[in-house]
Motif scaffolding. Sequence first.
Motif, PDB file in Angstrom:
ATOM      1  N   ASN A 196       0.773  -1.197   0.125  1.00  0.00           N
ATOM      2  CA  ASN A 196      -0.145  -0.080  -0.020  1.00  0.00           C
ATOM      3  C   ASN A 196       1.013   1.338  -0.029  1.00  0.00           C
ATOM      4  OD1 ASN A 196      -1.706   2.172   0.646  1.00  0.00           O
ATOM      5  ND2 ASN A 196      -3.182   0.498   1.824  1.00  0.00           N
ATOM      6  N   ALA A 197       0.876   1.926  -1.354  1.00  0.00           N
ATOM      7  CA  ALA A 197       1.920   3.132  -1.367  1.00  0.00           C
ATOM      8  C   ALA A 197       1.414   4.300  -0.259  1.00  0.00           C
ATOM      9  CB  ALA A 197       1.985   3.552  -2.911  1.00  0.00           C
ATOM     10  N   ILE A 198       0.078   4.153  -0.148  1.00  0.00           N
ATOM     11  CA  ILE A 198      -0.500   5.689   0.804  1.00  0.00           C
ATOM     12  C   ILE A 198       0.021   5.353   2.227  1.00  0.00           C
ATOM     13  CG2 ILE A 198      -2.239   6.570   1.659  1.00  0.00           C
ATOM     14  CD1 ILE A 198      -3.859   5.623  -0.917  1.00  0.00           C
ATOM     15  N   ILE A 199      -0.009   4.133   2.775  1.00  0.00           N
ATOM     16  CA  ILE A 199       0.614   3.875   4.007  1.00  0.00           C
ATOM     17  C   ILE A 199       2.079   4.161   4.105  1.00  0.00           C
ATOM     18  CG2 ILE A 199       1.318   1.863   5.697  1.00  0.00           C
ATOM     19  CD1 ILE A 199      -1.329   0.635   4.949  1.00  0.00           C
ATOM     20  N   ILE A 256       3.751   6.463   2.279  1.00  0.00           N
ATOM     21  CA  ILE A 256       3.966   7.900   2.016  1.00  0.00           C
ATOM     22  C   ILE A 256       3.383   8.386   3.452  1.00  0.00           C
ATOM     23  CG2 ILE A 256       2.879   9.934   0.961  1.00  0.00           C
ATOM     24  CD1 ILE A 256       2.571   7.994  -1.461  1.00  0.00           C
ATOM     25  N   LEU A 257       2.431   8.152   3.988  1.00  0.00           N
ATOM     26  CA  LEU A 257       1.915   8.821   5.158  1.00  0.00           C
ATOM     27  C   LEU A 257       2.823   8.613   6.379  1.00  0.00           C
ATOM     28  CD1 LEU A 257      -1.959   7.849   5.265  1.00  0.00           C
ATOM     29  CD2 LEU A 257      -0.912  10.382   4.974  1.00  0.00           C
ATOM     30  N   CYS A 258       3.423   6.931   6.495  1.00  0.00           N
ATOM     31  CA  CYS A 258       4.354   6.873   7.640  1.00  0.00           C
ATOM     32  C   CYS A 258       5.597   7.751   7.326  1.00  0.00           C
ATOM     33  CB  CYS A 258       4.508   5.481   7.507  1.00  0.00           C
ATOM     34  SG  CYS A 258       3.063   4.436   7.984  1.00  0.00           S
ATOM     35  N   GLU A 279       4.638  -3.723   5.386  1.00  0.00           N
ATOM     36  CA  GLU A 279       4.775  -2.275   5.302  1.00  0.00           C
ATOM     37  C   GLU A 279       5.920  -1.835   6.170  1.00  0.00           C
ATOM     38  OE1 GLU A 279       3.136  -0.775   3.151  1.00  0.00           O
ATOM     39  OE2 GLU A 279       1.749  -2.417   2.801  1.00  0.00           O
ATOM     40  N   ALA A 296      -0.719   1.981  11.073  1.00  0.00           N
ATOM     41  CA  ALA A 296      -1.416   2.369   9.878  1.00  0.00           C
ATOM     42  C   ALA A 296      -2.150   1.229   9.346  1.00  0.00           C
ATOM     43  CB  ALA A 296      -0.370   3.134   8.934  1.00  0.00           C
ATOM     44  N   GLN A 348      -6.218   0.743   9.002  1.00  0.00           N
ATOM     45  CA  GLN A 348      -6.799   0.443   7.761  1.00  0.00           C
ATOM     46  C   GLN A 348      -7.846  -0.808   7.661  1.00  0.00           C
ATOM     47  OE1 GLN A 348      -4.296  -1.400   4.793  1.00  0.00           O
ATOM     48  NE2 GLN A 348      -5.191  -0.248   3.391  1.00  0.00           N
TER      49      GLN A 348
END
Length: 226
Positions: A54-57, A59-61, A182, A219, A223
């Motif tokens: 999950n790229a969004i995770i 980025i956010l982390c 992740e 994260a 999710q």
Amino acid sequence: MIGVLVNTLAVIAGSLSGLALRRGIPEKYTKAAMTGIGLCTLYLGISGSLKGENAIIAILCIVLGGLLGTALNIDGAITRLGDQVEKRTQGGSRVGEGFVTASLLFCVGSMTIVGSLNAGLTGDNEMLFAKSVLDLISSTMLSVSLGLGVLLSAVVVLLFQGALVLLAQVLKPILSTPAIAEMTCVGSLLIIALGLNILNIAKIKVADYLPAILLAPLAVLVQGLF
């Protein structure tokens, strides 16, 4: 805990061997070895980062972890610690870099997490023993170029892996397969940053992004609630 102790001793033995070899190696060869380590570090980081799902995770982390680490000034604290060690031991000017680089390489990855959980839950130390062999070789090569900081990373290996083993029952629900993936991805992005620093391509305060690794399983847990 036998697997953790063996892994810690492997890092210590490899680091001491590298420090002993370092004294007789001309500077041009040390620089060549450093470039090789930088390239291999980039390879490890890139290959590990592809394990994320999950790229969004990620980025956010990285963003939130960087903000938190900057606020806590983790890099500054490690730099000050490195300066104190240098003054007391004449360990060279790269103590902090060696400490962060080795700590991440030895503690980020599925072998560390899965191996420690297996040791804590079932008493199976096979994966940690295999990791010890790899870390013995890596710590020898790293300490030739980065010096005393690599030896100090043995403390992180002992504390981090030891905590995972002792808290295995509690951490098992949190450190699910997606969470480990992740964490590996985020940690590997930091390893890429280390590789860029080693090659003098960038000067990233990698330590300030360490909280990102801890945010990754949280994260994934959040999710899963939605």
